[in-house]
Design a protein around this motif. Sequence first.
Motif, PDB file in Angstrom:
ATOM      1  N   GLU A  21      34.687  78.766  47.413  1.00  0.00           N
ATOM      2  CA  GLU A  21      34.295  78.900  45.701  1.00  0.00           C
ATOM      3  C   GLU A  21      34.631  78.035  45.057  1.00  0.00           C
ATOM      4  OE1 GLU A  21      30.913  79.993  42.700  1.00  0.00           O
ATOM      5  OE2 GLU A  21      31.830  81.291  44.385  1.00  0.00           O
ATOM      6  N   ARG A  22      35.889  78.753  44.913  1.00  0.00           N
ATOM      7  CA  ARG A  22      37.222  79.374  44.070  1.00  0.00           C
ATOM      8  C   ARG A  22      38.138  77.345  43.995  1.00  0.00           C
ATOM      9  NH1 ARG A  22      39.657  82.617  40.484  1.00  0.00           N
ATOM     10  NH2 ARG A  22      41.306  81.417  39.677  1.00  0.00           N
ATOM     11  N   ASP A  23      38.501  77.745  45.668  1.00  0.00           N
ATOM     12  CA  ASP A  23      39.251  75.976  45.820  1.00  0.00           C
ATOM     13  C   ASP A  23      38.366  74.716  45.894  1.00  0.00           C
ATOM     14  OD1 ASP A  23      41.617  77.461  46.252  1.00  0.00           O
ATOM     15  OD2 ASP A  23      41.167  77.686  48.941  1.00  0.00           O
ATOM     16  N   MET A  24      36.702  75.059  45.781  1.00  0.00           N
ATOM     17  CA  MET A  24      35.987  74.284  45.491  1.00  0.00           C
ATOM     18  C   MET A  24      35.790  73.661  44.668  1.00  0.00           C
ATOM     19  SD  MET A  24      33.795  71.731  47.253  1.00  0.00           S
ATOM     20  CE  MET A  24      33.844  73.082  48.586  1.00  0.00           C
ATOM     21  N   LEU A  25      35.794  74.264  42.950  1.00  0.00           N
ATOM     22  CA  LEU A  25      36.264  74.342  41.884  1.00  0.00           C
ATOM     23  C   LEU A  25      37.269  73.615  41.323  1.00  0.00           C
ATOM     24  CD1 LEU A  25      33.476  77.265  40.753  1.00  0.00           C
ATOM     25  CD2 LEU A  25      33.464  75.352  40.667  1.00  0.00           C
ATOM     26  N   GLU A  26      38.404  74.550  41.982  1.00  0.00           N
ATOM     27  CA  GLU A  26      39.297  73.758  41.358  1.00  0.00           C
ATOM     28  C   GLU A  26      39.849  72.367  42.365  1.00  0.00           C
ATOM     29  OE1 GLU A  26      42.579  77.095  42.254  1.00  0.00           O
ATOM     30  OE2 GLU A  26      41.586  78.339  40.483  1.00  0.00           O
ATOM     31  N   GLY A  27      39.899  71.492  43.020  1.00  0.00           N
ATOM     32  CA  GLY A  27      39.864  70.933  43.610  1.00  0.00           C
ATOM     33  C   GLY A  27      38.686  69.552  43.274  1.00  0.00           C
ATOM     34  N   TRP A  28      37.584  70.216  42.824  1.00  0.00           N
ATOM     35  CA  TRP A  28      37.147  69.118  42.441  1.00  0.00           C
ATOM     36  C   TRP A  28      37.839  69.023  40.613  1.00  0.00           C
ATOM     37  CZ3 TRP A  28      34.210  65.638  43.536  1.00  0.00           C
ATOM     38  CH2 TRP A  28      34.131  65.756  44.855  1.00  0.00           C
ATOM     39  N   LEU A  29      37.765  69.759  39.903  1.00  0.00           N
ATOM     40  CA  LEU A  29      38.358  69.829  38.397  1.00  0.00           C
ATOM     41  C   LEU A  29      40.024  68.880  38.587  1.00  0.00           C
ATOM     42  CD1 LEU A  29      38.541  70.560  35.779  1.00  0.00           C
ATOM     43  CD2 LEU A  29      39.269  72.323  36.168  1.00  0.00           C
ATOM     44  N   ASP A  30      40.787  69.143  39.089  1.00  0.00           N
ATOM     45  CA  ASP A  30      41.964  68.588  39.311  1.00  0.00           C
ATOM     46  C   ASP A  30      41.733  67.270  39.839  1.00  0.00           C
ATOM     47  OD1 ASP A  30      43.943  71.035  38.991  1.00  0.00           O
ATOM     48  OD2 ASP A  30      44.281  71.274  40.789  1.00  0.00           O
ATOM     49  N   PHE A  31      40.816  67.096  40.648  1.00  0.00           N
ATOM     50  CA  PHE A  31      40.047  65.543  41.729  1.00  0.00           C
ATOM     51  C   PHE A  31      40.035  64.776  39.879  1.00  0.00           C
ATOM     52  CE2 PHE A  31      37.669  62.315  42.660  1.00  0.00           C
ATOM     53  CZ  PHE A  31      38.189  61.156  43.334  1.00  0.00           C
ATOM     54  N   HIS A  32      39.418  65.494  39.788  1.00  0.00           N
ATOM     55  CA  HIS A  32      38.852  64.614  37.648  1.00  0.00           C
ATOM     56  C   HIS A  32      40.088  64.615  37.114  1.00  0.00           C
ATOM     57  CE1 HIS A  32      34.924  63.857  38.954  1.00  0.00           C
ATOM     58  NE2 HIS A  32      34.557  64.600  39.472  1.00  0.00           N
ATOM     59  N   ARG A  33      40.260  65.580  36.600  1.00  0.00           N
ATOM     60  CA  ARG A  33      42.064  64.860  36.551  1.00  0.00           C
ATOM     61  C   ARG A  33      42.894  63.712  36.653  1.00  0.00           C
ATOM     62  NH1 ARG A  33      42.867  71.581  36.487  1.00  0.00           N
ATOM     63  NH2 ARG A  33      42.093  72.333  33.974  1.00  0.00           N
ATOM     64  N   GLU A  34      43.323  63.353  38.163  1.00  0.00           N
ATOM     65  CA  GLU A  34      43.919  63.032  38.723  1.00  0.00           C
ATOM     66  C   GLU A  34      43.037  61.858  38.314  1.00  0.00           C
ATOM     67  OE1 GLU A  34      47.505  62.994  38.658  1.00  0.00           O
ATOM     68  OE2 GLU A  34      46.954  65.128  37.927  1.00  0.00           O
ATOM     69  N   THR A  35      41.595  61.322  38.148  1.00  0.00           N
ATOM     70  CA  THR A  35      41.147  60.036  38.408  1.00  0.00           C
ATOM     71  C   THR A  35      41.038  59.679  36.584  1.00  0.00           C
ATOM     72  OG1 THR A  35      39.367  61.115  39.466  1.00  0.00           O
ATOM     73  CG2 THR A  35      38.678  59.227  37.959  1.00  0.00           C
TER      74      THR A  35
END
Length: 176
Positions: A21-35
């Motif tokens: 869960e933690r890695d998933m949430l952080e991964g998606w947040l970083d993905f959207h930041r970089e988008t």
Amino acid sequence: MTMSVMTHPDARIDPSTTAGERDMLEGWLDFHRETLALKCAGLSEEQLRETAVPPSDLSLLGLVRHMTDVERGWFHRVLADEDAPALYCSGEDPDGDFHFTDKDTWADADTAWREAVGRARELAAGRSLDDLGAGEHRSGKQYSLRWIYVHMIEEYARHNGHADLLRERVDGTTGD
């Protein structure tokens, strides 16, 4: 206007499909930041300031400034109870993130946003997803780090949809 496919270097890392869960949430947040960063890449100062359609003040520069204040609000103030006032919005101008002058530059906005994101990562590190924010939200409610992550993913995803349309309007570039 000729349509083109986005050709800027894409530094995004696709979020894991099997992470916890933690890695998933952080991964998606970083993905959207970089988008959001990708949507702004390669544009001139003038293009970054270009608004969508009247009467809207929506621009890519404004979106980055908005997300700076959002990062600071949720991570700095609500999660960590830091004294981190909004940089762009005020009681007199609640949409100040979208109202800028010639003195306001992309370089300054990008730096402030990246600093806010970096500090947000520091503040979240080592905390449990169940940890409640130490600061107070204007609603008076308490929010867990998990809730903040999910909200931030939603916030970026929604605004990245705006960024898609703005980028296409500015130079015809489309892409994920």
